[in-house]
Design a protein around this motif. Sequence first.
Motif, PDB file in Angstrom:
ATOM      1  N   ASP A   1       9.574   9.244 -10.005  1.00  0.00           N
ATOM      2  CA  ASP A   1      10.384   9.241  -8.765  1.00  0.00           C
ATOM      3  C   ASP A   1      11.370  10.525  -8.809  1.00  0.00           C
ATOM      4  OD1 ASP A   1      11.275   7.313 -10.840  1.00  0.00           O
ATOM      5  OD2 ASP A   1      13.127   7.300 -10.091  1.00  0.00           O
ATOM      6  N   GLY A   2      11.339  11.190 -10.001  1.00  0.00           N
ATOM      7  CA  GLY A   2      12.238  12.553 -10.031  1.00  0.00           C
ATOM      8  C   GLY A   2      11.250  13.819  -9.583  1.00  0.00           C
ATOM      9  N   SER A   3      10.109  13.386  -9.315  1.00  0.00           N
ATOM     10  CA  SER A   3       9.022  14.355  -8.741  1.00  0.00           C
ATOM     11  C   SER A   3       8.790  14.160  -7.330  1.00  0.00           C
ATOM     12  CB  SER A   3       7.981  14.565  -9.732  1.00  0.00           C
ATOM     13  OG  SER A   3       8.533  14.745 -10.983  1.00  0.00           O
ATOM     14  N   ILE A   4       8.468  12.908  -7.133  1.00  0.00           N
ATOM     15  CA  ILE A   4       7.700  12.563  -5.908  1.00  0.00           C
ATOM     16  C   ILE A   4       8.485  11.363  -5.155  1.00  0.00           C
ATOM     17  CG2 ILE A   4       5.549  13.539  -6.469  1.00  0.00           C
ATOM     18  CD1 ILE A   4       4.442  10.580  -6.838  1.00  0.00           C
TER      19      ILE A   4
ATOM     20  N   VAL B   1       2.173   6.227  -1.753  1.00  0.00           N
ATOM     21  CA  VAL B   1       1.944   5.832  -3.328  1.00  0.00           C
ATOM     22  C   VAL B   1       1.160   4.384  -3.365  1.00  0.00           C
ATOM     23  CG1 VAL B   1       2.910   5.618  -5.707  1.00  0.00           C
ATOM     24  CG2 VAL B   1       3.689   7.184  -3.878  1.00  0.00           C
ATOM     25  N   ASP B   2      -0.040   4.725  -3.656  1.00  0.00           N
ATOM     26  CA  ASP B   2      -0.951   3.419  -3.725  1.00  0.00           C
ATOM     27  C   ASP B   2      -1.048   2.898  -5.160  1.00  0.00           C
ATOM     28  OD1 ASP B   2      -3.050   1.562  -3.621  1.00  0.00           O
ATOM     29  OD2 ASP B   2      -4.165   2.443  -1.954  1.00  0.00           O
TER      30      ASP B   2
ATOM     31  N   ALA C   1       6.808   5.477  -6.510  1.00  0.00           N
ATOM     32  CA  ALA C   1       6.901   6.647  -7.237  1.00  0.00           C
ATOM     33  C   ALA C   1       7.829   6.135  -8.620  1.00  0.00           C
ATOM     34  CB  ALA C   1       7.615   7.687  -6.832  1.00  0.00           C
ATOM     35  N   ARG C   2       8.777   5.125  -8.095  1.00  0.00           N
ATOM     36  CA  ARG C   2       9.663   4.656  -9.588  1.00  0.00           C
ATOM     37  C   ARG C   2       8.711   3.610 -10.289  1.00  0.00           C
ATOM     38  NH1 ARG C   2      15.083   3.437  -5.742  1.00  0.00           N
ATOM     39  NH2 ARG C   2      16.063   5.539  -6.010  1.00  0.00           N
TER      40      ARG C   2
ATOM     41  N   THR D   1      -2.345   8.839   1.931  1.00  0.00           N
ATOM     42  CA  THR D   1      -2.077   8.459   0.460  1.00  0.00           C
ATOM     43  C   THR D   1      -2.321   9.767  -0.430  1.00  0.00           C
ATOM     44  OG1 THR D   1      -2.610   6.237   0.438  1.00  0.00           O
ATOM     45  CG2 THR D   1      -3.007   7.397  -1.484  1.00  0.00           C
ATOM     46  N   THR D   2      -1.141  10.174  -1.141  1.00  0.00           N
ATOM     47  CA  THR D   2      -0.989  11.306  -1.902  1.00  0.00           C
ATOM     48  C   THR D   2      -1.040  11.276  -3.241  1.00  0.00           C
ATOM     49  OG1 THR D   2       1.296  11.740  -1.620  1.00  0.00           O
ATOM     50  CG2 THR D   2      -0.010  12.748  -0.112  1.00  0.00           C
ATOM     51  N   THR D   3      -0.677   9.991  -3.670  1.00  0.00           N
ATOM     52  CA  THR D   3      -0.702   9.336  -5.152  1.00  0.00           C
ATOM     53  C   THR D   3      -1.564   8.087  -5.068  1.00  0.00           C
ATOM     54  OG1 THR D   3       1.396  10.434  -5.662  1.00  0.00           O
ATOM     55  CG2 THR D   3       0.383   8.504  -7.119  1.00  0.00           C
ATOM     56  N   VAL D   4      -2.884   7.958  -5.926  1.00  0.00           N
ATOM     57  CA  VAL D   4      -3.433   6.798  -5.843  1.00  0.00           C
ATOM     58  C   VAL D   4      -3.790   6.450  -7.377  1.00  0.00           C
ATOM     59  CG1 VAL D   4      -5.519   8.042  -6.099  1.00  0.00           C
ATOM     60  CG2 VAL D   4      -5.431   5.427  -5.350  1.00  0.00           C
TER      61      VAL D   4
END
Length: 465
Positions: free
Chosen positions: A397-400, A83-84, A391-392, A140-143
Amino acid sequence: MSPTPISAPFAIRARVVTPLAAGGTLDLADGLISVDASGRITAVAPFQGGSTGPAVAAEAVTAGAAVTAAVDLRPWVVMPGMVDLHAHLPQVPNAGLGYALPLLEWLDRLTFPTERSWADPAVAVRLAPAIFRAFAAAGTTTVVAYGVVYEAAMDAAFSAAEAHGIRAILGKVMMDRLTYDPTIEPASILERTLRESRDLAERWHGGAAGRLGYAVTPRFAVSCSEELLRESAALARDLGCWWQTHVAEDRQEIAEVARLFPDARDYVDVYDRAGGLGPRSILAHAIHLSSHEESRLAESGTRIAHCPTSNLFIGAGIMPLASRLAAGIGVGLGSDVSGGAELSLFGVMRAGAYAQQARRALIEGEAGDASDAPRPLGPLDWLRLGTLDGARALGLDGSIGSIEVGKEADLIAVDPGQTAPLGPELDRDGLLDDTSALIGRLIFRADPSMVRAAWVRGRLLEGPA
């Protein structure tokens, strides 16, 4: 090795390493992850079947789908996607340029001319797909990324993220005090940037069934008027978006903010007065904070994107990470390309670890001992910062952020053999059985080709080798 799954549903067999929401780290030497048709994780368990079947029943993978065999990815390691929290899309081609330039000079000489080229939306159409592939190739899957001041280019960037499959939170850069687009009439720039940001957010926030998000993005206090900061924060609250900007990265920048906002107590107070602090706000850098500023960020629930690679490359300083964490501030990691020279958060972890060790050594040298110096973070701590803590910081953070039942399958597969100094065939048996040793090797000997696959919601992303 079996072919890599392209889309859910699937089950994969591999070594599984993940931080856990309740604390600690799970390491399954021979593990199974099952993903249902919606892209959610339905099982994480030791692999107990033979070579022809997974450890859990097929119906645990997805209702109504006959899954008869787990895809065997051993000796790869499956981990949560990175998560970037802070990057700049148009600056990716500049990565590695401008070493040690002062921040404001770096902006004028390299960054603003590059971003100005996106005035032609065809540039975004051409580059954005390659940029998202590059993030995926880095694991990275979330940017979370800044774009440019141009609405059409941001439309193209969102379209590229939608097509690629990456999880992306993007924002049109907002600037009204200092801007790199001389064609915009100064008298209309405030109204225009607010209108265009609202239009983009209404089109894209929550897009792709929530995979895309919008971050209202005033660049930083030096380039934004008090009114723009206030109105942008109100816009983010009104639309339920994130709000992102920079804070306290460079001492020259801090002095300029003090000059421009003489009534503010400090840099953080500039954003506080504008209504910009809160749990949906992400401030990049936060290197040079007073105790009051640190306390105010903690009290307001504001999040920090820690960008050590960028901080060292530009020479801005070393953030006292232990102090921020002890204050209770939510911290994740950011590549900050092109302030940072690499997209890989594994490389960011390495730079951060080295920087904190250097800071500890300086404290020890000044005090004569290190008894009061903060304990250095270990490899598993850095892994958590780059995944679950990121994610938090986004409230996701409930999803990833970890590989746990019920979460979405944002995963990466990493080949630790790519980090072996003498090649995997000569690596010592059992050397990496220890979880911390494995993650330490991936951090301190990160190789660009070690990420072999990346999935978001169980969909394989284009990019990794």
